[in-house]
Design a protein around this motif. Sequence first.
Motif, PDB file in Angstrom:
ATOM      1  N   LYS A 261       0.830  -1.207   0.000  1.00  0.00           N
ATOM      2  CA  LYS A 261       0.000   0.000   0.000  1.00  0.00           C
ATOM      3  C   LYS A 261       0.866   1.259   0.000  1.00  0.00           C
ATOM      4  CE  LYS A 261      -4.120  -1.847   2.343  1.00  0.00           C
ATOM      5  NZ  LYS A 261      -4.941  -1.764   3.578  1.00  0.00           N
ATOM      6  N   ALA A 262       1.927   1.250   0.804  1.00  0.00           N
ATOM      7  CA  ALA A 262       2.793   2.411   0.890  1.00  0.00           C
ATOM      8  C   ALA A 262       3.508   2.653  -0.431  1.00  0.00           C
ATOM      9  CB  ALA A 262       3.802   2.234   2.020  1.00  0.00           C
ATOM     10  N   TYR A 263       4.015   1.585  -1.036  1.00  0.00           N
ATOM     11  CA  TYR A 263       4.741   1.746  -2.298  1.00  0.00           C
ATOM     12  C   TYR A 263       3.818   2.293  -3.381  1.00  0.00           C
ATOM     13  CZ  TYR A 263       7.649   0.862  -6.348  1.00  0.00           C
ATOM     14  OH  TYR A 263       8.365   1.031  -7.510  1.00  0.00           O
ATOM     15  N   ASP A 264       2.647   1.697  -3.515  1.00  0.00           N
ATOM     16  CA  ASP A 264       1.719   2.135  -4.560  1.00  0.00           C
ATOM     17  C   ASP A 264       1.290   3.587  -4.348  1.00  0.00           C
ATOM     18  OD1 ASP A 264       1.836  -0.300  -5.831  1.00  0.00           O
ATOM     19  OD2 ASP A 264       0.005  -1.085  -4.938  1.00  0.00           O
ATOM     20  N   ALA A 265       1.073   3.962  -3.095  1.00  0.00           N
ATOM     21  CA  ALA A 265       0.674   5.344  -2.806  1.00  0.00           C
ATOM     22  C   ALA A 265       1.803   6.312  -3.159  1.00  0.00           C
ATOM     23  CB  ALA A 265       0.291   5.491  -1.332  1.00  0.00           C
ATOM     24  N   ALA A 266       3.039   5.956  -2.807  1.00  0.00           N
ATOM     25  CA  ALA A 266       4.170   6.837  -3.076  1.00  0.00           C
ATOM     26  C   ALA A 266       4.426   6.973  -4.569  1.00  0.00           C
ATOM     27  CB  ALA A 266       5.418   6.311  -2.370  1.00  0.00           C
ATOM     28  N   VAL A 267       4.349   5.871  -5.310  1.00  0.00           N
ATOM     29  CA  VAL A 267       4.604   5.927  -6.751  1.00  0.00           C
ATOM     30  C   VAL A 267       3.539   6.760  -7.453  1.00  0.00           C
ATOM     31  CG1 VAL A 267       4.669   4.551  -8.869  1.00  0.00           C
ATOM     32  CG2 VAL A 267       5.957   3.816  -6.860  1.00  0.00           C
ATOM     33  N   ALA A 268       2.283   6.554  -7.112  1.00  0.00           N
ATOM     34  CA  ALA A 268       1.215   7.346  -7.734  1.00  0.00           C
ATOM     35  C   ALA A 268       1.406   8.832  -7.445  1.00  0.00           C
ATOM     36  CB  ALA A 268      -0.144   6.870  -7.233  1.00  0.00           C
ATOM     37  N   HIS A 269       1.800   9.140  -6.226  1.00  0.00           N
ATOM     38  CA  HIS A 269       2.004  10.540  -5.829  1.00  0.00           C
ATOM     39  C   HIS A 269       3.132  11.174  -6.636  1.00  0.00           C
ATOM     40  CE1 HIS A 269       1.839  13.906  -2.970  1.00  0.00           C
ATOM     41  NE2 HIS A 269       3.165  13.879  -2.941  1.00  0.00           N
ATOM     42  N   THR A 270       4.247  10.470  -6.782  1.00  0.00           N
ATOM     43  CA  THR A 270       5.416  11.040  -7.454  1.00  0.00           C
ATOM     44  C   THR A 270       5.244  11.080  -8.971  1.00  0.00           C
ATOM     45  OG1 THR A 270       6.493   8.866  -7.306  1.00  0.00           O
ATOM     46  CG2 THR A 270       7.036  10.486  -5.619  1.00  0.00           C
ATOM     47  N   GLN A 271       4.589  10.085  -9.543  1.00  0.00           N
ATOM     48  CA  GLN A 271       4.317  10.130 -10.989  1.00  0.00           C
ATOM     49  C   GLN A 271       3.529  11.381 -11.353  1.00  0.00           C
ATOM     50  OE1 GLN A 271       2.174   6.492 -11.583  1.00  0.00           O
ATOM     51  NE2 GLN A 271       3.977   5.321 -12.212  1.00  0.00           N
ATOM     52  N   ALA A 272       2.558  11.727 -10.527  1.00  0.00           N
ATOM     53  CA  ALA A 272       1.712  12.886 -10.803  1.00  0.00           C
ATOM     54  C   ALA A 272       2.478  14.196 -10.668  1.00  0.00           C
ATOM     55  CB  ALA A 272       0.509  12.891  -9.862  1.00  0.00           C
ATOM     56  N   LEU A 273       3.641  14.155 -10.031  1.00  0.00           N
ATOM     57  CA  LEU A 273       4.460  15.356  -9.851  1.00  0.00           C
ATOM     58  C   LEU A 273       5.555  15.477 -10.898  1.00  0.00           C
ATOM     59  CD1 LEU A 273       4.802  15.259  -5.961  1.00  0.00           C
ATOM     60  CD2 LEU A 273       3.345  16.779  -7.311  1.00  0.00           C
ATOM     61  N   GLY A 274       5.642  14.515 -11.823  1.00  0.00           N
ATOM     62  CA  GLY A 274       6.613  14.597 -12.897  1.00  0.00           C
ATOM     63  C   GLY A 274       7.928  13.912 -12.635  1.00  0.00           C
ATOM     64  N   LEU A 275       8.000  13.103 -11.594  1.00  0.00           N
ATOM     65  CA  LEU A 275       9.217  12.341 -11.327  1.00  0.00           C
ATOM     66  C   LEU A 275       9.192  11.036 -12.111  1.00  0.00           C
ATOM     67  CD1 LEU A 275       9.560  12.901  -7.491  1.00  0.00           C
ATOM     68  CD2 LEU A 275      11.015  13.859  -9.265  1.00  0.00           C
ATOM     69  N   THR A 276      10.308  10.731 -12.749  1.00  0.00           N
ATOM     70  CA  THR A 276      10.430   9.455 -13.469  1.00  0.00           C
ATOM     71  C   THR A 276      11.465   8.546 -12.819  1.00  0.00           C
ATOM     72  OG1 THR A 276      11.988  10.494 -15.009  1.00  0.00           O
ATOM     73  CG2 THR A 276       9.665  10.386 -15.674  1.00  0.00           C
ATOM     74  N   GLN A 277      12.280   9.086 -11.915  1.00  0.00           N
ATOM     75  CA  GLN A 277      13.213   8.270 -11.139  1.00  0.00           C
ATOM     76  C   GLN A 277      13.443   8.913  -9.790  1.00  0.00           C
ATOM     77  OE1 GLN A 277      17.512   8.160 -11.887  1.00  0.00           O
ATOM     78  NE2 GLN A 277      17.441   5.923 -11.893  1.00  0.00           N
ATOM     79  N   VAL A 278      13.671   8.075  -8.775  1.00  0.00           N
ATOM     80  CA  VAL A 278      14.069   8.567  -7.459  1.00  0.00           C
ATOM     81  C   VAL A 278      15.266   7.775  -6.970  1.00  0.00           C
ATOM     82  CG1 VAL A 278      11.762   9.358  -6.828  1.00  0.00           C
ATOM     83  CG2 VAL A 278      12.448   7.032  -6.226  1.00  0.00           C
ATOM     84  N   HIS A 279      16.188   8.468  -6.300  1.00  0.00           N
ATOM     85  CA  HIS A 279      17.264   7.826  -5.565  1.00  0.00           C
ATOM     86  C   HIS A 279      16.779   7.688  -4.123  1.00  0.00           C
ATOM     87  CE1 HIS A 279      20.458   9.652  -8.528  1.00  0.00           C
ATOM     88  NE2 HIS A 279      19.442   9.067  -9.151  1.00  0.00           N
ATOM     89  N   ILE A 280      16.846   6.501  -3.573  1.00  0.00           N
ATOM     90  CA  ILE A 280      16.283   6.232  -2.249  1.00  0.00           C
ATOM     91  C   ILE A 280      17.423   6.169  -1.238  1.00  0.00           C
ATOM     92  CG2 ILE A 280      14.864   4.691  -0.870  1.00  0.00           C
ATOM     93  CD1 ILE A 280      13.634   3.687  -3.501  1.00  0.00           C
ATOM     94  N   ALA A 281      17.419   7.064  -0.272  1.00  0.00           N
ATOM     95  CA  ALA A 281      18.543   7.241   0.643  1.00  0.00           C
ATOM     96  C   ALA A 281      18.431   6.316   1.846  1.00  0.00           C
ATOM     97  CB  ALA A 281      18.640   8.694   1.073  1.00  0.00           C
ATOM     98  N   GLY A 282      18.668   5.031   1.600  1.00  0.00           N
ATOM     99  CA  GLY A 282      18.691   4.045   2.669  1.00  0.00           C
ATOM    100  C   GLY A 282      17.548   3.074   2.578  1.00  0.00           C
ATOM    101  N   VAL A 488      10.670  14.615   4.176  1.00  0.00           N
ATOM    102  CA  VAL A 488      11.104  15.752   4.989  1.00  0.00           C
ATOM    103  C   VAL A 488      10.576  17.051   4.382  1.00  0.00           C
ATOM    104  CG1 VAL A 488      13.107  17.025   5.837  1.00  0.00           C
ATOM    105  CG2 VAL A 488      13.147  14.518   5.790  1.00  0.00           C
ATOM    106  N   GLU A 489      10.702  17.169   3.062  1.00  0.00           N
ATOM    107  CA  GLU A 489      10.111  18.266   2.305  1.00  0.00           C
ATOM    108  C   GLU A 489       9.053  17.684   1.370  1.00  0.00           C
ATOM    109  OE1 GLU A 489      10.887  21.371   2.729  1.00  0.00           O
ATOM    110  OE2 GLU A 489      12.868  21.365   3.679  1.00  0.00           O
ATOM    111  N   PRO A 490       8.172  18.498   0.825  1.00  0.00           N
ATOM    112  CA  PRO A 490       7.219  17.983  -0.160  1.00  0.00           C
ATOM    113  C   PRO A 490       7.953  17.376  -1.359  1.00  0.00           C
ATOM    114  CG  PRO A 490       6.533  20.148   0.600  1.00  0.00           C
ATOM    115  CD  PRO A 490       7.907  19.915   1.150  1.00  0.00           C
ATOM    116  N   ALA A 491       7.319  16.409  -1.992  1.00  0.00           N
ATOM    117  CA  ALA A 491       7.959  15.685  -3.099  1.00  0.00           C
ATOM    118  C   ALA A 491       7.931  16.463  -4.405  1.00  0.00           C
ATOM    119  CB  ALA A 491       7.262  14.334  -3.295  1.00  0.00           C
TER     120      ALA A 491
END
Length: 589
Positions: A261-282, A488-491
């Motif tokens: 649920k968390a992964y799907d929510a995060a991906v949907a949120h970031t796709q809508a903001l124009g992100l096509t890749q993220v570096h995950i810090a840990g 920490v900040e908005p995506a």
Amino acid sequence: MARTILPRRSVESLQLPRSNMLKRHARPPQADSKRVHLYSPAILAGLLIAPGLAVGDSLLVTGANGYAFSEHRQLTSFQSLYIEDGKVVERGGADLAQRHADAERTLDVGGKTLLPGLIDAHTHLMGLGYGLLEVDLRDLASAQASAETVAAFAADNPSLPWIRGRGWNQVLWDGQAFPTSAELDAVIADRPVVLSRVDGHAIWVNSRAMEIAGIDADTEAPDGGEILRDADGNPTGVFIDNAESLISEQIPARSPEEMEKAYDAAVAHTQALGLTQVHIAGSSRAELEYFGRRAEQGTLGLRLYPMISSSDPDFDALLAEGIVDDPSDWLDIRSVKIYADGALGSRGAALLAPYDDRPDSSGLMIQSQEELTDLVRRTRDQGFQANMHAIGDRANRIALDIYAASLEEAPDSRDMRHRIEHAQVVSVDDIPRFAKLGVIPSMQPTHATSDKNMAGDRIGDERLAGAYAWRYFLDSGSRIASGSDFPVEPANPFFGLHAAVTRQDRDDEPAGGWLPGQKLTMAEALRSFTVDAAYAAHQEESLGALLPGQWADFIVVDHDVVRDDPAALPDTQVLSTWIAGNPVYRRDP
């Protein structure tokens, strides 16, 4: 198991059994010209192109107010884009559209602005996802308002055994005092409550949580951590940096259902903001294995560059298993997140001199210099990139000293492009060392505009000269990889672009910008969220510039972000997001 090392795009000869992504193959250090392939031919056939895009498919994009980058990282414009098999073949003007009129699919952008897909070089993707499903305390004006919000969330979720949330920030409250367990106890005492500070470097808990963890006046904080106490020595409910583990070790592990649920929510949120890749810090082993399963299923939805968490109990085993290097660039695992100090807001950032507003403290080193040196050496020797969290000027100097010593031991390791995550408060004398050592500053523009009312109180005006100093880094020869550090900040990456070019918050304060000499141009800011972010992941050949031969990751937005007033950047609306020539998000009109 024998190593399988193949050239970057050789697929036909690969004969590996279908297996879990994290069943990786060892790789010699500095073998950067080779790619380790870990998928069966069937998996590769599905992942070399975006899910849903057939081999041999072509797409012609026309009518674009397009921006991209040249081979020399210079901003350039175009009107049309021709794509085959998910990759850019050619970009140009109206004549290109005429030459490829027989394309199987067409997309008329109608004069809207087209940009390379944006890359966020420092995120906590699963933290964002869990945060979207938990209580959100961001921007609340007091501890009382936060406690009331927690109480309402708890009442709406009576089956949750632990109440979790994130986002409180005492710097925004009158008096700026840290909250206490008593404020939470007044509204919820029967279930444990654990609330992360906005920067993730402190937690606020109620008495029930401390009771479960066995915390009392005799409990000592671990090295690199602090328990806030009252005048009698009793814990007040705030645990900073390594002390958080006293509570977090009691919290049940996330279930597979929660993770999905968390992964799907995060991906949907970031796709809508124009992100096509993220570096995950840990990322933990459990998270890495989950990402691998999604990659095999072709359902990642977002390109991922996760860093193995050096604090994971299986860290040594994960290193020994070798890198994951995906020829389709959906999931590359070749870096490690290392933790040097805490955060400025909670006074955990390690400083060379005491805090101006707390003269008895110079912050916290989460690990000793010897421990950090050993981690970097082990990371390097297994062929991984080391990405060290360092916020304070002392932590940054230690990180640079460690990287310098590592470079003397292994001169070829310069090509590994080690990074310092945040590089937030740096001695001006140390800034040129980044470029000299080949160390990438991975920085977050919105941290400057969020911290502008606090940073001076913490470190004083003199040390601000090297704080959030993007212009100094660029002028000394560094490439900045920009990100947000969400949650920490908005995506929203357009918030970061706005902060980078204006040095103002989203209320356009202060006039002229905070420390305005550190502003970036729009071309520099956009480069840091595309080409140079890809460079920081060893992916500049395949991502970030929309060059021929690169994956066709792009977004369409509602206005010209390059030429329009930068004040409009935060209001930018993403109309569609495309990965490898395939739409993953379209805005509902």
